[in-house]
Design a protein around this motif. Structure first.
Motif, short mmCIF file in Angstrom:
data_model
loop_
_atom_site.label_atom_id
_atom_site.label_comp_id
_atom_site.label_asym_id
_atom_site.label_seq_id
_atom_site.Cartn_x
_atom_site.Cartn_y
_atom_site.Cartn_z
N LEU A 130 24.21 23.94 27.54
CA LEU A 130 23.83 24.77 28.67
C LEU A 130 24.96 25.72 29.04
N CYS A 131 24.61 26.94 29.47
CA CYS A 131 25.65 27.87 29.86
C CYS A 131 25.90 27.82 31.36
N ASP A 132 24.96 27.33 32.14
CA ASP A 132 25.15 27.26 33.59
C ASP A 132 24.45 26.05 34.22
N MET A 133 24.24 25.03 33.45
CA MET A 133 23.56 23.80 33.85
C MET A 133 22.06 23.97 34.09
N VAL A 134 21.53 25.14 33.78
CA VAL A 134 20.09 25.36 33.85
C VAL A 134 19.60 26.05 32.58
N HIS A 135 20.29 27.10 32.18
CA HIS A 135 19.86 27.91 31.03
C HIS A 135 20.59 27.47 29.77
N PRO A 136 19.87 27.45 28.65
CA PRO A 136 20.49 26.99 27.40
C PRO A 136 21.56 27.96 26.89
N SER A 137 22.59 27.39 26.33
CA SER A 137 23.62 28.16 25.63
C SER A 137 23.06 28.51 24.25
N PRO A 138 23.79 29.30 23.45
CA PRO A 138 23.32 29.54 22.08
C PRO A 138 23.08 28.23 21.32
N ARG A 139 23.99 27.27 21.48
CA ARG A 139 23.81 25.97 20.81
C ARG A 139 22.54 25.29 21.33
N GLY A 140 22.36 25.28 22.65
CA GLY A 140 21.17 24.67 23.24
C GLY A 140 19.90 25.37 22.79
N GLY A 141 19.96 26.69 22.65
CA GLY A 141 18.80 27.45 22.18
C GLY A 141 18.39 27.05 20.78
N ARG A 142 19.40 26.81 19.93
CA ARG A 142 19.10 26.37 18.56
C ARG A 142 18.45 24.99 18.57
N VAL A 143 18.96 24.10 19.40
CA VAL A 143 18.39 22.75 19.49
C VAL A 143 16.95 22.84 19.99
N LEU A 144 16.72 23.64 21.01
CA LEU A 144 15.36 23.81 21.54
C LEU A 144 14.43 24.42 20.49
N ALA A 145 14.92 25.43 19.78
CA ALA A 145 14.09 26.06 18.75
C ALA A 145 13.67 25.06 17.69
N ARG A 146 14.61 24.21 17.25
CA ARG A 146 14.26 23.19 16.25
C ARG A 146 13.23 22.21 16.82
N GLY A 147 13.41 21.80 18.07
CA GLY A 147 12.47 20.87 18.69
C GLY A 147 11.08 21.47 18.85
N ILE A 148 11.03 22.74 19.26
CA ILE A 148 9.74 23.41 19.41
C ILE A 148 9.07 23.59 18.05
N ALA A 149 9.85 23.98 17.04
CA ALA A 149 9.30 24.14 15.69
C ALA A 149 8.74 22.82 15.18
N GLU A 150 9.46 21.74 15.41
CA GLU A 150 8.98 20.42 14.98
C GLU A 150 7.67 20.06 15.68
N ALA A 151 7.60 20.33 16.97
CA ALA A 151 6.37 20.04 17.72
C ALA A 151 5.21 20.88 17.19
N LEU A 152 5.48 22.15 16.93
CA LEU A 152 4.42 23.01 16.40
C LEU A 152 3.96 22.57 15.02
N ARG A 153 4.91 22.17 14.17
CA ARG A 153 4.52 21.67 12.84
C ARG A 153 3.61 20.47 12.97
N GLY A 154 3.95 19.57 13.88
CA GLY A 154 3.11 18.39 14.08
C GLY A 154 1.73 18.72 14.60
N LEU A 155 1.67 19.69 15.50
CA LEU A 155 0.38 20.08 16.08
C LEU A 155 -0.48 20.87 15.11
N CYS A 156 0.17 21.60 14.22
CA CYS A 156 -0.55 22.52 13.34
C CYS A 156 -0.77 22.00 11.93
N SER A 157 -0.17 20.88 11.59
CA SER A 157 -0.31 20.41 10.21
C SER A 157 -1.78 20.14 9.88
N GLY A 158 -2.15 20.55 8.71
CA GLY A 158 -3.52 20.34 8.26
C GLY A 158 -4.48 21.42 8.72
#
Length: 86
Positions: free
Chosen positions: A48-76
């Protein structure tokens, strides 16, 4: 969030829970940023860059988590392509 942020912004926990509850009522997926950050091998603050908004590192972690969720929802699904051009 740090204890101070929770104290200064008491609505954060309430808002977080409201989002989870709304998603659950509608049968929607909800990516838990706090859980994603906790699973990393870095201090929570590094995400986090200010305890609310994600830092660049946090953004990458969130992007991976969202991508994983989307893959699970969209598979098949026939309209999902994992590679190649549309």
């Amino acid at each position: 969030h740090k204890e101070r942020t929770q104290r200064d912004f008491p609505g954060l926990a309430r808002d977080r829970e409201a989002v989870r509850a709304a998603a659950a009522r509608r049968g929607l997926a909800c990516v838990d940023a706090r859980a994603l950050f906790a699973a990393e091998r870095a201090p929570f603050d590094a995400h986090l860059c200010d305890m609310v908004h994600p830092s660049p590192r946090g953004g990458r972690v969130l992007a991976r988590g969202i991508a994983e969720a989307l893959r699970g929802l969209c598979s098949g699904k026939e309209w999902v392509r994992s590679s190649g051009s549309w």
